[in-house]
Scaffold this active site. Structure first.
Site, PDB file in Angstrom:
ATOM      1  N   GLN A  90     -32.367  -6.712 -37.469  1.00 11.99           N
ATOM      2  CA  GLN A  90     -33.650  -7.174 -36.935  1.00 11.99           C
ATOM      3  C   GLN A  90     -33.829  -8.681 -37.083  1.00 11.99           C
ATOM      4  OE1 GLN A  90     -37.353  -5.879 -38.873  1.00 11.99           O
ATOM      5  NE2 GLN A  90     -37.960  -5.038 -36.891  1.00 11.99           N
ATOM      6  N   ARG A 117     -19.805  -9.815 -32.616  1.00  4.93           N
ATOM      7  CA  ARG A 117     -19.495  -9.971 -34.040  1.00  4.93           C
ATOM      8  C   ARG A 117     -20.024  -8.752 -34.814  1.00  4.93           C
ATOM      9  NH1 ARG A 117     -16.239 -11.813 -37.976  1.00  4.93           N
ATOM     10  NH2 ARG A 117     -17.384 -12.290 -39.883  1.00  4.93           N
ATOM     11  N   GLU A 130     -37.398 -41.073 -17.182  1.00  7.07           N
ATOM     12  CA  GLU A 130     -36.445 -40.592 -18.185  1.00  7.07           C
ATOM     13  C   GLU A 130     -37.056 -39.505 -19.064  1.00  7.07           C
ATOM     14  OE1 GLU A 130     -33.592 -43.677 -19.804  1.00  7.07           O
ATOM     15  OE2 GLU A 130     -34.239 -42.747 -21.670  1.00  7.07           O
TER      16      GLU A 130
END
Ligand SMILES: Cc1cc2nc3c(=O)[nH]c(=O)nc-3n(C[C@H](O)[C@H](O)[C@H](O)COP(=O)(O)OP(=O)(O)OC[C@H]3O[C@@H](n4cnc5c(N)ncnc54)[C@H](O)[C@@H]3O)c2cc1C
Length: 390
Positions: free
Chosen positions: A283, A272, A246
């Protein structure tokens, strides 16, 4: 070092991502009270036909016989395509915490009886060890199994069992020798519907909402002697074996989910516009994306290393623990960044906030991140006096 996956693995992964994107969309509602058993089964069978739910089971029992490294890549591909990370998590928990213990510890008869159904998608399994008062302290179970002549009797409550509301088969851990430490636990294979086994109402969780979780109540549950998995006193070994799988392969699902959300975030910041320019031009936005990619890449390398070690049968305590912590923390961080970069849209329903919610449980299940660090520190002999030099 060779970072290439074989071409056939790449092809298989691309097909799985496309399949998951097309056919494994989430349910109409994530409200546990409206849980749609039929739809869950329908999607499970589809995943079964793709070989996902029995990926690491031997082909003689209907599985695909994949090694740990290939299975981790497969889980990554599933996570990348399946927007319902909870559903992908349910598949991985079934495969690594229940199917693999039967592969590794089951008798020939048990394997014959269960593995083909569990590998084909007909049957679903759950592994129940946690209790209301035994989470991290897993050897301190109060669920008792008492041998009474020709049968065992189980009594107790198991908490937070993944897949319990849909399971056909439970791996149930109980104390056969209370206070007996590592050798005091025993695992049992108990089919759903056995008198005395009752599944509670599904939990309403913050994340992984597509994965049904519930408590399991055992009241004078009588089962035959040969339903023991792995021998009396071997429960902790069965559990440790399942966690080995797991902590590596299951976390591949999160790698895929992170990749999916980073891709959609790059798309978002290109579209956007604020101050007359796509926000990706700023930046600080670009740097945040680069940090997200770097976080994913380092978590991915750690997980693939752990899976590679597991494929080779190495003791993966350190590498799988480090990878589990790295991937779960990366998922939280990338979820937070993806929300932030979307502004207010980030806190409305969408893949960014879903990743963040799905990431929170990952720091808890498979052994909390604090417990991983305890185990790693122990393996590194931290706090032990150095042996005197001769
Ligand atoms: C989504 C999900 C699915 C799950 N599925 C399953 C399942 O299928 N089967 C199953 O059996 N269980 C399952 N669990 C339960 C899971 O294994 C436990 O939640 C986990 O082991 C932690 O136990 P706990 O919740 O009781 O927390 P606790 O053990 O009570 O821990 C609480 C806090 O204390 C900290 N803590 C405890 N002990 C120590 C220590 N020694 N050192 C430092 N910190 C410590 C923990 O790190 C944690 O922050 C699932 C949990 C989740 C969230």
């Amino acid at each position: 070092m060779n970072f290439d996956l074989p071409p056939e693995t790449e092809t298989m992964c691309a097909a799985v991502t496309a399949f998951a994107r097309r056919d494994l969309g989430g349910p109409k509602s994530y409200d546990p009270e409206l849980f749609d058993h039929d739809d869950f089964r329908r999607r499970w069978r589809l995943a079964g036909r793709q070989g996902l739910v029995g990926a690491t089971a031997p082909s003689a029992h209907g599985g695909c016989g994949l090694d740990a490294l290939t299975a981790t890549a497969l889980m990554e591909a599933l996570g990348a395509g399946c927007a319902d990370t909870g559903f992908a998590f349910s598949i991985a928990a079934h495969l690594f915490a229940s199917v693999m213990p039967i592969v590794e510890f089951g008798t020939g008869e048990q394997q014959q009886q269960w593995l083909s159904g569990l590998s084909s998608g007909e049957l679903i399994a759950a592994h129940a060890i946690t209790e209301p008062n035994a989470g991290s302290d897993i050897l301190n179970l109060t669920t008792r199994a008492e041998c009474s002549g020709d049968h065992w009797v189980l009594n107790g409550v198991k908490a937070f069992t993944t897949n319990a509301p849909v399971a056909d088969l439970f791996v149930i851990q109980a104390a056969t020798e209370p206070g007996g430490g590592y050798f005091g636990l025993t695992a049992f294979l108990v089919p759903a519907g056995t008198p005395g086994l009752l599944v509670g109402a599904p939990h309403d969780k913050v994340g992984l909402r597509g994965s049904p979780t519930a408590d399991v109540h055992l009241t004078d549950c009588r089962i035959p002697l040969d339903w023991v998995l792995g021998g009396v006193g071997a429960g902790a070994s069965v559990f440790a074996g399942s966690m080995k799988w797991e902590r590596t392969c299951l976390f591949g699902v999160y790698l895929g989910a992170m990749r999916r959300v980073i891709d959609s975030t790059i798309e978002f910041v290109g579209e956007r516009t604020q101050f007359g320019t796509p926000i990706g031009e700023f930046q600080s936005v670009g740097h945040r994306i680069v940090d997200m990619v770097a976080t994913l890449q380092s978590a991915r390398l750690q997980l693939m290393l752990a899976a590679w070690e597991l494929s080779r049968g190495a003791d993966g305590t350190v590498s799988s623990g480090l990878a589990k912590v790295a991937v779960s923390e990366a998922a939280v961080k990338i979820g937070l960044d993806a929300v932030q970069l979307r502004g207010a849209l980030g806190v409305t329903a969408g893949d960014a906030e879903t990743l963040l919610r799905d990431a929170l449980p990952a720091r808890i299940f498979s052994g909390t991140n604090e417990i991983q660090k305890n185990n790693i520190a122990r393996a590194l002999r931290v706090g032990r006096r150095a042996r005197p030099r001769r």
